[in-house]
Enzyme design. Sequence first.
Site: not given
Length: 352
Positions: A132, A184, A217, A241, A245
């Site tokens: 970002y 990750k 993941d 982010d 959701d």
Amino acid sequence: MAVIPGDGTGPEVIAEGLKVLDAVSGKYGFQLSFHRYDLGGELYKKTGEALPDEVFESIKKCQAIYLGAIGHPDVPPGVLEKGILLRLRFELDQYVNLRPIKLYPGVEIPLKDKGSEDIDFVVVRENTEGLYAGAGGYLRRGTPHEVAIQESINTKMGVERCIRYAFDLCRRRNQAKKLTLCGKTNVLTYAFDLWKRTFKEVAQAYPDIETDYAHVDALCMWMIKNPERFDVIVTDNMFGDIITDLGAILQGGMGMAAGANINPEGISMFEPIGGSAPKYAGQNIVNPVASILAVQLMLDTLGETDAAEMIEKAVIKVLAQDLKGVAAGQMGYSTSEVGDLIVEFIIQSKVS
Ligand code: IPM
Ligand code: MN
């Protein structure tokens, strides 16, 4: 307090949050004054400005910001998001984005075998860096040889303060006392090497907190399969982010999900995380609970913890006993009626 109702359904849900705030402030004896700022797509269309500097200077004099939603179908993507939302987050250095994932009793979700005892965790999302930060650029734009680079910026200072906030929060919550780093490390070997090393270093000062690590993941899979294994999750801006959701759906949907953009020493900002939902705007049918839970997060952060608890109690009661559903148009009540039900419960309750 600065109030930015914003675009789409933002003004409708903010109106309900302000009603609740009015009810609890009277009851718990604190006073608030509001400054309303009509920022968003309409102002941008009229003036070409997303956040005029003099408006920003005025917002900076407030103690907290209550934000509805930013995003307008007639404005190109990114203009309002970067010009208002990300500018506030970045320039006010709200370096933690706090997003509770909590399933309240009586709310239906797609995972039939999980209940409210299984889903109650908080995501601490780094809020000022990563992908970002806007670093990168084009080479040979518009040609067949175009190159677009978007870099993830991770500073030791930025990573460390976010991780420290997460450890402190985990201790304050005093539940499973388990902090999971989401990264990750198997592919993003530079960025998440810094995250993992810093996580280990900071953990030294928190021997009472159990630590865990998951690749993003796999974590998405666990969030659905075994959400009970999470207490607090800390992660970077982009992964935060995405997983919040997913978390919103775990607690019933976007109408249920609130977030806090926190600068522990400065001005924090509180918002329903769902967006402006233009297709529902003006119909008085969206769920204001996320917006009302944003008020709860705000009062909790400002130290009005009794009033915050009262709001949560009211939300729990209305969800379990009154609402037919939590999706827009499915509640059995309008947006403003849901706000009224919550306010009514607060007014009738005894101050503890
Ligand atoms: C959120 C939103 C924002 C983000 C957008 C509107 C810029 O999706 O608050 O999660 O990506 O941070
Ligand atoms: Mn988002």
